[in-house]
Design a protein around this motif. Structure first.
Motif, PDB file in Angstrom:
ATOM      1  N   LYS A  77       0.820  -1.185   0.000  1.00 49.13           N
ATOM      2  CA  LYS A  77       0.000   0.000   0.000  1.00 49.13           C
ATOM      3  C   LYS A  77       0.862   1.245   0.000  1.00 49.13           C
ATOM      4  CE  LYS A  77      -3.568  -2.558   0.196  1.00 49.13           C
ATOM      5  NZ  LYS A  77      -2.832  -3.742  -0.316  1.00 49.13           N
TER       6      LYS A  77
ATOM      7  N   THR B  17      -0.206   4.168   1.281  1.00 51.49           N
ATOM      8  CA  THR B  17      -0.762   5.128   2.224  1.00 51.49           C
ATOM      9  C   THR B  17       0.307   5.634   3.191  1.00 51.49           C
ATOM     10  OG1 THR B  17      -2.761   3.834   2.101  1.00 51.49           O
ATOM     11  CG2 THR B  17      -2.619   5.451   3.869  1.00 51.49           C
ATOM     12  N   ARG B  18       0.300   6.933   3.505  1.00 45.96           N
ATOM     13  CA  ARG B  18       1.195   7.489   4.528  1.00 45.96           C
ATOM     14  C   ARG B  18       0.332   7.846   5.735  1.00 45.96           C
ATOM     15  NH1 ARG B  18       3.066  11.537   1.898  1.00 45.96           N
ATOM     16  NH2 ARG B  18       4.995  10.597   1.183  1.00 45.96           N
ATOM     17  N   GLN B  19       0.755   7.470   6.891  1.00 47.45           N
ATOM     18  CA  GLN B  19      -0.014   7.741   8.101  1.00 47.45           C
ATOM     19  C   GLN B  19       0.364   9.135   8.562  1.00 47.45           C
ATOM     20  OE1 GLN B  19      -2.179   5.635   9.564  1.00 47.45           O
ATOM     21  NE2 GLN B  19      -1.879   3.915   8.181  1.00 47.45           N
ATOM     22  N   TYR B  20      -0.409  10.116   8.187  1.00 52.70           N
ATOM     23  CA  TYR B  20       0.052  11.492   8.167  1.00 52.70           C
ATOM     24  C   TYR B  20       0.537  12.089   9.490  1.00 52.70           C
ATOM     25  CZ  TYR B  20      -0.534  16.507   8.456  1.00 52.70           C
ATOM     26  OH  TYR B  20      -0.381  17.801   8.756  1.00 52.70           O
TER      27      TYR B  20
ATOM     28  N   ALA C 243     -10.286   0.486  -0.349  1.00 52.64           N
ATOM     29  CA  ALA C 243      -8.943   1.001  -0.094  1.00 52.64           C
ATOM     30  C   ALA C 243      -7.896   0.085  -0.698  1.00 52.64           C
ATOM     31  CB  ALA C 243      -8.734   1.144   1.407  1.00 52.64           C
TER      32      ALA C 243
ATOM     33  N   TRP D 285      -4.877   0.679  -3.612  1.00 54.89           N
ATOM     34  CA  TRP D 285      -3.535   0.718  -3.026  1.00 54.89           C
ATOM     35  C   TRP D 285      -3.532   1.471  -1.696  1.00 54.89           C
ATOM     36  CZ3 TRP D 285       0.869   1.634  -7.150  1.00 54.89           C
ATOM     37  CH2 TRP D 285       0.720   0.709  -8.186  1.00 54.89           C
ATOM     38  N   ARG D 286      -4.617   1.465  -1.009  1.00 55.68           N
ATOM     39  CA  ARG D 286      -4.679   2.170   0.266  1.00 55.68           C
ATOM     40  C   ARG D 286      -4.852   1.147   1.376  1.00 55.68           C
ATOM     41  NH1 ARG D 286      -9.045   4.598   1.137  1.00 55.68           N
ATOM     42  NH2 ARG D 286     -10.327   3.996  -0.632  1.00 55.68           N
TER      43      ARG D 286
END
Lengths: 110, 174, 509, 486, 195, 334
Positions: B35, B37-40, F34, F38-39
């Motif tokens: 994935k 996604t960045r965990q902000y 998601a 790609w989440r």
């Protein structure tokens, strides 16, 4: 359920009478169609009540209990067909007059 | 006139289902990919010199007075009308300085035109990205909220000069 | 022979239908030819008729179709035949038709083809009524004869023709439809539609059934005659009809009613006729007087003649329901006489109308000076109609009154007064029309009758004289038939006495 | 369902009698399908008209086979359907009516009409319903037949969707039609509750004197009265007849009426209690009176014919009254057949000619616009006059013998008073029929109006055929009575 | 239990039916009708007709009423302007007739009640026995009622054609252009211009 | 007394389970979407975001109730219930597992066993459309009205194919009872109707997508065109009810597909499996179809409305009819 047959018939009669009333009294085509459906359902209920009546073992052989449901099936089928045609007519009427009130249908007088 | 030719579909494509299955297989494969996604709040974005954050006013070396002379060029260049400047006479050698310099951060689109317009290198895009408050009024930044010591913006300033130099060189050669 | 006679005009009509409408002369010639042939046939029939035989002669029978009755099928046949009474009426019809066609030359100028066509169809209808010996067939012709007259009056009639036609049609149809029910009932009850068969069996019917069937028949015929309460259509229809139509209407169509009364009233239900005779006598007698009074009040000449018809036909009914030999003979003779004299009158009115375009009596006056030949004929006809001895009218009226007197002096007396009144109004009208000074300037230059007009009246005039002088020629022809009818009446009387020996007339004997 | 039952069902279907009975229905049903197929496949579009006519001819041939065959099939399908000579005659009548109405409809619709094949398909469906109604020996079969007839007609009435009067006619017909269907159903349900069967054959054997059964009978009869437009259910008829396209009106006036009366007379009349005879007779007379009075004041010929059809329905109802409470012993059925046969050709001819005149504008159904038509269109006028005379029951036309038979039945049933009253009422009818003739022949043509000029071979053919039949039935009734006798 | 439920459902049925007739807006009429159908389905179920109860729901509630709603929405008949001004009688002078017919119907069934008043005894039936046994009905449909069954299919076909005729938007060009005559052609052109 | 208690217990268990499952579905939807993009998806509330539905629920409860101006208040409130109710009712006859023993009473794991259960499910679940239609109509909004209009046309069209596909399965097993249908598929993998009725399976699957208003047939909501379709104007618990209705309907349809074509709770090659294994098997099968709903949603683009109707009437209906016909023919001949 051990409700007497005539109670079922009475219910059907009440529905039918209401249907007749609606048919004769109301002006909106849709409501009139609804009233007709109500009448058809009253007929169906009577058919089933009668079928139930004739399927009692004490009355065996005196009547044909299976005719009621059969007729009821046909009634439902025809009700669908009639509703379709009726609504199509409503649409056609609306396209011409932009209204579905039966009051407006007075082109033909003699 | 452009004539768009409709593509002749093959039988499989017209049947639709094989294509559906193909699409499904693609998405299925994606499910198992790593994935992105960045965990902000925990993982922050790495800023670089190119990062164009909110505009900030540069303080002179004395860390007290602004480099700005309230010429109004940034105000004119701002496409979002976010900048408001009122200037006044000053005792200092530059004669004018802003009495009021406000940037409405709700309007600012971080385009960087002000940075380019400024003849005195007094306004630069910082690497500050976060913007949050409880009232709209609080987000209209005045001089106090905008001013930054030169050191805080040094990375951007260097980058900016570098770009300008390159541009100047190229134009002189040609 | 009879079939030929009956259907020849129809064939002629079909022929006319196929001809182009371009030439009126050709059309008229064809129609005249057809009617003349029919007249010839009629004459041959008249001469060939055996006056001694009481039954139907020259019968023609063909199967037509079969009805499913309550007890097996009832054949309906094209059954034609004639006895003395029908012979006379057929002959009268056949004779009048060519004259009518001829007379139409003068007044029909539009849509000639259709006019002649309907005339010919009507001839078939009328002959059929007199000849039919099958009840269904009779009814068929009975109603069929209405349609052509409807068109004749409706298209070629006078000002108020639409009103008149519809009134006439509805009146007669109302009667006919009631008769239809009776016809059906009769056929159903007796299981046969053949008239000679029916004669044999009617006596067997329930009296109540007989009564209402007779009543229904009588109603239809009474409307047609017309008897007193139903006479109002007649004046209108006569007045508005074109001359040819009036002649036919008066000459033949009204006779259908009296013929029906005789054949299907008296002959079919003698017992009922006996019972109903007083009513009919009364109606007839009152009809005579009332018609005469009506006629006196008219200013319109044609209307006057129409009303006089009511009066004259009252005589016929009076004679019929006297139910004795003299009465019946007189009635039959009077039918013929009325056909001749009223026909003549209408022809004359038509001729004068063609010239003056008015029928109001006060628009005439002194025409004798201008049109002497016309005046001659008119006076002759009026005298014939009034019943001058030596002319035809006298014999009939005399016989009728004699017959009635035998039965009921009171009604006979009333009838006599009708004769007097008849003389009054007809002669008054004649005076107002023909004599005195010429009041109106436009009447001074009227042309007198031409050869065609005289020609077409001459046969009628001749016949009138001949009948007046020698009525026995006709009476002999119809006597056996009438005797046969009277026999049935006597039988019925006898039966009634048997059934009710205490009745009064037993003691009379 | 077990295999035995399946095979039993198929056996019932393929038994010779059943095949024979089913043949006309099958011919028409397959005809409808093939017709629709021809419409879908572009190459076959030219075959539509032959398919239409062919289906009707096949059906007619099948009916003739039943009519003239050595043994009529009788009851088939477990006694739910009957095919005998009488039903075959009715069937022929329906086929004839459909064919004539279709001929009259060819070229009738002048406006842009994209739904022509649908129109014809619907028209071809109606005779199936009529045949089912006539042959039904079970209320289920009858009901399906009734709907199979009605639903296409609803659409056909409103077929000219761009015209207000047509859609209104459709809506009215639909509302009242489905109302009467509901009445029928409820009546059938009550009958079933009282007698325990839906088979008409069995119903005829049951004792139906219980109040519930009587109520059921009354409702069923009332629904049929609706369909044939007799008092007090006659109000819709003039509006619907006038508003519908004329060929459809013709079909309704002849086919629907024939089918409903056929069922009424063949099936229902023997079941109806004899005590109701007087009521029905009075209803019939009132219907005649209202129809005739209504027609008298009309200025539109189409509407006048509609009222006249109400009056004719009244006349036919007299036959019902005569036949009530007993198997057909007065010959009411034969009389009705002849009467309706005559009426079929008469009304079809009249409406067909009206349709022909209408091609030059709807105004040509107005009485005054027909003034003096005899001069410009002698043949049309002559035929119209003939039809009017036939409607009025004047001899030498089919109407006369029809009336004759009706009165004969009444006399036979000892209802002479009714017969006399009916006779007097039909005199009123002549008043307006004659008015048409007066207008056609005895009045000058209106100056401001061009006389109609259109000629269409199909409508002319309808007029000529009907005229020929009307005369033939009046003059040579033996030709037709022979069929009736059997 | 079942008896009570029947009476409750019956009463509800009547209430809904009154709603159908009295509703001011067509939509509410349809909804009330829907309520009636539900109650009826319940009654069918109680009376021993589960198949018909399901069919009632499936066809009536699931299809027919949806169609009604569809049309109401398509034509947007809920507009205030479309509401009836008053709920009075549309056909004046028929009030008496209406009252009489309703009363007569009820009375008739009251009469009928006298003869049908034998209470239905469910215990005489075999357990788990539905009165509308599906297999039996199916067998009947394919034997005794074969003819109406097949005719019904034709009926549906006819209905489809009818609905197409009535409700389908008319296309501007006729289908077979070869048959189109010259005047029709020009007519079409005019239409085209107008559009 | 015990039978009533058992009944109550079963009802509670099954409804509780289904509601939980529906809640889980909301999470699953977000998770799967998601992953496909790609989440990671929600992961804050609870471990891996598993408590997210709870948080959502709390939020729904506390949101303000809005009723648009001019909307019909009665119907506006009624519509969400009508959307959720039928779906919940349809659950009643789904056989989750075979025989179990509750409170010492042997019974089966479904709320009711009913000889016409297949018909019942179709009949009742078809009623869910009323919620959509009425919600759309009563909102007094164009978008909502259009959504409702589309939903009504769509549902009626696809219900035909759905029932016909169901019918061919019924023909195969000769009963409308879901348990009988399940029994007929007992034995092995090859006994599944999936292999015997592949076309019916496909049609049924497609029809379930349309019946539940799911992508690619979600014309009732259709965000790009109609904002939110029938539920544009809805908020808070009413909105939540719509959602529960939709997800429960999905569960019903998925379990129907599993029951009809994959043998329901039958465990292949283990006829005497205990009830929890059966339940697990059933959930597995259902879960696959539930996943398919999500999977398809995030993969395929939406149809155009005329394409939808064309597909329904011109392709699926004839195919389904043909399938029933051929099935009947084959059954009656062999």
């Amino acid at each position: 359920m051990s409700v007497p047959t005539d109670h079922l018939l009475a219910l059907a009669a009440a529905l039918f009478a209401l249907g007749v009333l609606g048919f004769l009294v109301r002006k909106n085509v849709i409501i009139v169609l609804c009233s007709i459906e109500l009448m058809l359902n009253a007929a169906n209920l009577s058919f089933l009540a009668a079928s139930r009546h004739w399927s009692q073992s004490t009355l065996a052989g005196q009547g044909d209990p299976s005719a009621g449901p059969i007729f009821a099936i046909f009634v439902i089928l025809v009700a669908a067909a009639e509703a379709a045609v009726g609504l199509a007519l409503v649409i056609a009427l609306y396209r011409l007059k932009q209204s579905v009130a039966l009051d407006g249908i007075a082109e033909l007088r003699g | 006139m452009v004539i768009v030719k409709r593509k002749q579909l093959s039988l499989a494509e017209r049947l639709y289902l094989p294509e559906v299955v193909r699409a499904l297989s693609i998405t299925l494969r994606v499910i198992f990919k790593k994935k992105v996604t960045r965990q902000y709040p925990e993982e922050r974005m790495v800023t670089t010199a190119v990062t164009r954050g909110q505009p900030r006013l540069v303080l002179l070396d004395d860390n007290k007075s602004l480099a700005c002379v309230s010429c109004g060029l940034c105000e004119a260049a701002c496409p979002a009308y976010a900048i408001t400047i009122d200037g006044e006479e000053t005792e200092r050698f530059i004669e004018r300085e802003p009495k009021r310099f406000e940037i409405d951060m709700l309007r600012c689109i971080l385009c960087g035109f002000c940075e380019e317009a400024c003849p005195k290198d007094a306004i630069f895009m910082s690497d500050e990205l976060e913007l949050a408050d409880f009232s709209r009024q609080a987000l209209i930044y005045d001089i106090d909220k905008l001013k930054r010591p030169r050191a805080a913006l040094q990375k951007r300033i260097d980058y900016f000069y570098g770009i300008n130099d390159r541009w100047r060189k190229r134009s002189s050669t040609s | 022979m009879l079939a030929l006679l009956c259907f020849l005009p129809l064939a002629g009509a079909l022929l006319l239908l196929c001809l182009p409408r371009a030439s009126d002369a050709v059309l008229r010639l064809v129609a005249l030819g057809v009617t003349l042939v029919v007249a010839g046939l009629g004459l041959a029939l008249f001469l060939g008729f055996d006056g001694e035989l009481p039954g139907f002669q020259a019968e023609f029978v063909r199967e037509w179709f079969a009805l499913a009755g309550p007890d097996g099928t009832i054949p309906v046949r094209l059954h034609l035949g004639l006895d003395g009474v029908s012979l006379l009426l057929v002959a009268l019809t056949a004779l009048l038709m060519p004259l009518v066609v001829l007379s139409s030359y003068g007044h029909v100028h539009t849509r000639v083809k259709e006019f002649l066509l309907w005339l010919l169809v009507m001839e078939t209808g009328m002959l059929g009524v007199f000849l039919a010996l099958d009840l269904v067939l009779f009814y068929f012709f009975w109603e069929l004869s209405l349609v052509p007259l409807y068109f004749l009056v409706g298209i070629w009639g006078g000002e108020r023709r639409l009103y008149a036609t519809i009134k006439f049609f509805l009146y007669t149809v109302a009667g006919s439809l009631v008769m239809l029910v009776a016809v059906i009932a009769l056929i159903w009850k007796l299981g046969s539609a053949s008239v000679p068969d029916l004669f044999l069996h009617t006596a067997a019917l329930e009296p109540t059934t007989q009564a209402w069937i007779f009543a229904a028949f009588a109603l239809a015929f009474a409307i047609k005659v017309p008897l007193l309460p139903f006479h109002t259509w007649l004046a209108d229809a006569h007045t508005e009809a074109p001359t040819s139509g009036s002649v036919l209407l008066a000459g033949v169509l009204l006779k259908m009613g009296t013929y029906g009364l005789l054949r299907f009233g008296i002959q079919l239900f003698p017992a009922m006729a006996i019972d109903a005779a007083p009513v009919f006598l009364a109606l007839g007698a009152f009809g005579i007087v009332y018609g005469a009074l009506l006629a006196m009040a008219q200013d319109d000449l044609k209307r006057l003649i129409a009303c006089s018809s009511v009066s004259h036909l009252g005589f016929v009914v009076l004679g019929l329901f006297a139910l004795n030999s003299a009465g019946l003979r007189g009635a039959v003779l009077q039918m013929i006489n009325h056909g001749l004299s009223t026909g003549l009158l209408f022809l004359l009115v038509g001729m004068v109308y063609e010239r003056t375009h008015t029928r109001q009596l006060e628009r005439y006056g002194g025409l004798a000076a201008v049109m002497p030949v016309f005046a001659l004929f008119f006076v002759f006809t009026v005298l014939s109609s009034v019943g001058l001895p030596g002319l035809n009218g006298f014999v009939g009226e005399y016989l009728i009154l004699a017959g009635t007197f035998e039965v009921s002096p009171a009604w006979a007396t009333l009838g006599v007064s009708g004769v007097v009144l008849g003389a009054v109004y007809l002669l008054t009208a004649t005076r107002r029309m023909l004599f005195g000074p010429v009041v109106h300037a436009e009447n001074r230059k009227l042309a007198d009758l031409g050869a065609r007009e005289v020609g077409l009246m001459l046969p009628l005039v001749a016949l009138s004289v001949w009948i007046g002088v020698q009525p026995s020629v006709l009476l002999d022809k119809c006597a056996p038939a009438l005797e046969r009818i009277l026999e049935r009446v006597e039988d019925a009387r006898f039966d009634a006495r048997l059934a009710n020996p205490a009745a009064e007339d037993v003691q009379l004997r | 369902m077990s295999t035995q039952e399946f095979s039993a069902a198929f056996e019932a279907l393929t038994a010779p009698a059943a095949r024979m009975a089913l043949a006309p229905l099958l011919a028409l049903g397959v005809g409808v399908l093939v017709f629709l197929l021809c419409d879908v496949v572009a190459a076959l579009r030219a075959a539509r008209a032959p398919v239409f006519v062919g289906a009707l001819i096949l059906a007619a041939a099948a009916e003739v086979r039943i009519l003239l065959g050595e043994r009529a099939p009788g009851l088939v399908f477990d006694g739910t359907f009957a095919a005998d000579r009488a039903t075959a005659l009715w069937g022929l009548m329906f086929v004839g009516a459909t064919l004539l109405a279709w001929l009259a409809s060819l070229g009738y619709y002048r406006e842009n009409r994209p739904f022509k094949p649908e129109h014809d398909a619907l028209m071809l469906t109606t005779p199936i319903g009529m045949m089912l109604m006539i042959g039904a020996r079970d209320l289920v079969v009858f009901f399906v037949g009734l709907e199979l007839l009605s639903i296409p007609l609803y659409a056909l009435c409103a077929f000219r969707r761009m015209r207000q009067e047509s859609v209104e006619a459709g809506v009215k017909y639909f509302l009242l039609g489905s109302f009467s269907s509901a009445l029928f159903l409820y009546g059938a349900a009550l009958l079933y509750a009282a007698a325990g069967t839906l088979s008409l054959v069995e119903l005829a054997e049951r004792d139906l004197s219980a109040p519930l059964a009587l109520a059921g009978l009354a409702l069923v009869a009332a629904s049929l009265f609706f369909k044939v437009a007799v008092f007090p259910f006659q109000l819709w008829a003039p509006d619907v007849y006038q508003g519908s396209p004329t060929p459809v009106t013709a079909l309704m006036a002849t086919g629907t009426k024939a089918a409903a009366f056929g069922f009424l007379l063949v099936q229902l009349t023997p079941i109806l209690p004899a005590t109701g005879r007087a009521t029905v007779a009075v209803l019939a007379l009132v219907t005649m009176l209202l129809g005739n009075l209504g027609a008298l004041v009309q200025t539109d010929l189409k509407r006048m014919l509609a009222y006249s059809s109400v009056a004719h329905a009244g006349t036919l109802l007299l036959l019902v009254a005569a036949g009530m409470g007993a198997p057909d012993e007065h010959g009411a059925l034969g009389a009705a057949l002849y009467y309706l046969g005559g009426y079929l050709f008469t009304a079809m001819g009249a409406f067909g000619l009206l349709g022909l005149l209408e091609a030059d504008g709807a105004r040509f159904t107005r009485l005054e616009s027909l003034r003096g038509l005899a001069r410009s269109r002698p043949v049309v006028s002559a035929l119209l006059a003939l039809f009017m005379l036939s409607l009025g029951g004047i001899p030498a036309t089919a109407g006369f013998l029809g009336k004759w038979f009706v009165f004969a039945v009444l006399v036979d049933a000892d209802m002479t008073t009714v017969a006399v009253l009916a006779a007097l009422l039909s005199t009123i009818a002549l008043g307006y029929y004659l008015r048409v003739i007066v207008v056609l022949y005895m009045q000058p043509p209106p100056e401001e109006l061009e006389p109609p000029r259109t000629n269409r071979w199909s409508a002319s053919l309808v007029g000529a055929l009907c005229g020929a039949f009307v005369l033939a039935m009046g003059l040579f009734p033996a030709l037709f009575l022979g069929l009736l006798g059997s | 239990m079942a008896e009570t439920l029947f009476y409750v459902l019956g009463a509800l049925c009547v209430v809904f039916a009154i709603g159908v007739v009295r509703a001011r807006m067509p939509l509410f009429s349809v909804l009330n009708l829907l309520g009636t159908f539900f109650c009826l389905a319940g009654i069918y179920l109680l009376a021993g007709f589960p198949f018909l109860a399901a069919t009632q729901l499936l066809v009536y509630a699931g299809a027919i009423m949806v169609l009604f709603l569809f049309v109401i929405m398509l034509l947007n008949l809920g507009d205030a302007a479309e509401l009836e001004k008053h709920a009075g009688l549309s056909l004046s002078g028929r009030r008496l007739f209406v009252a009489c017919s309703s009363a007569a119907l009820l009375g008739l069934v009251g009469l009928g009640a006298a003869e049908m008043s034998t209470a239905f005894d469910a215990r005489t039936l075999p357990a788990e026995h539905a009165l509308d046994d599906l297999e039996h009905l199916a067998a009947l449909l394919f034997s005794r009622y074969m003819l109406p069954f097949e005719a019904a299919s034709l009926l549906l076909l006819a209905t489809m054609v009818a609905v197409i005729v009535l409700a389908k938007r008319q296309r501007e060009q006729a289908r077979d252009t070869s048959a189109a005559s010259a005047p029709a052609e020009s007519q079409r052109k005019e239409n085209g211009v107008l559009r | 007394m015990t039978p009533v208690l058992v009944m109550l217990l079963k009802t509670l268990l099954i409804f509780g389970g289904v509601i939980t499952l529906a809640a889980g579905m909301t999470l699953a939807e977000r998770k799967v979407s998601a992953w496909i993009q790609w989440r990671i998806g929600p992961n804050r509330v609870g471990p891996w975001g598993t408590l997210q539905p709870l948080a959502d629920g709390v939020k729904f409860v506390f949101k303000e109730e809005l009723i648009p101006d001019g909307a019909n208040p009665l119907l506006f409130r009624l519509a969400p219930m009508l959307a959720a109710g039928p779906a919940m009712m349809a659950i009643a006859v789904i056989p989750f597992a075979g025989e179990i023993t509750l409170l010492g009473q042997p019974t089966t794991l479904s709320i009711a066993d009913f000889p016409l259960s297949a018909l019942y499910v179709v009949a009742v679940s078809g009623l869910g459309v009323y919620g959509v239609i009425l919600g759309g109509w009563s909102s007094n909004s164009k978008y909502s009205l259009l959504g409702g209009l589309r939903a009504s046309a769509q549902m009626v069209s696809y219900e035909l194919a759905l029932i016909l596909a169901l019918l061919s399965v019924v023909v195969m097993s000769g009963s409308l009872d879901l348990r009988k249908i399940v029994e007929a598929q007992a034995g092995g993998l090859l006994q599944w109707n999936l292999w015997r009725q592949p076309l019916a399976f496909l049609l049924f699957l497609l029809a379930t997508f349309a019946e539940t208003n799911r992508h690619p047939f979600d014309f009732a909501e259709c965000e790009p065109e109609l904002v939110g379709g029938f539920h544009t104007e809805y908020s808070s618990m009413k909105f939540a009810l719509f959602f529960i209705g939709e997800y429960v309907a999905m569960i019903v349809m998925a379990s129907m597909t599993a029951t009809l074509f994959l043998g329901g709770p039958e465990v292949p090659y283990w006829p005497a499996a205990p009830w929890f294994v059966q339940l697990a098997t059933f959930l597995l099968k259902t879960g696959f179809f539930l996943f398919l709903f999500l999977w398809v949603r995030w993969t395929l683009p939406r149809f155009r409305f005329d394409q939808l109707m064309g597909l329904g009437w011109k392709v699926m209906l004839p195919l389904a009819l043909l399938n029933v016909f051929v099935t009947g023919l084959v059954i009656s001949l062999f």
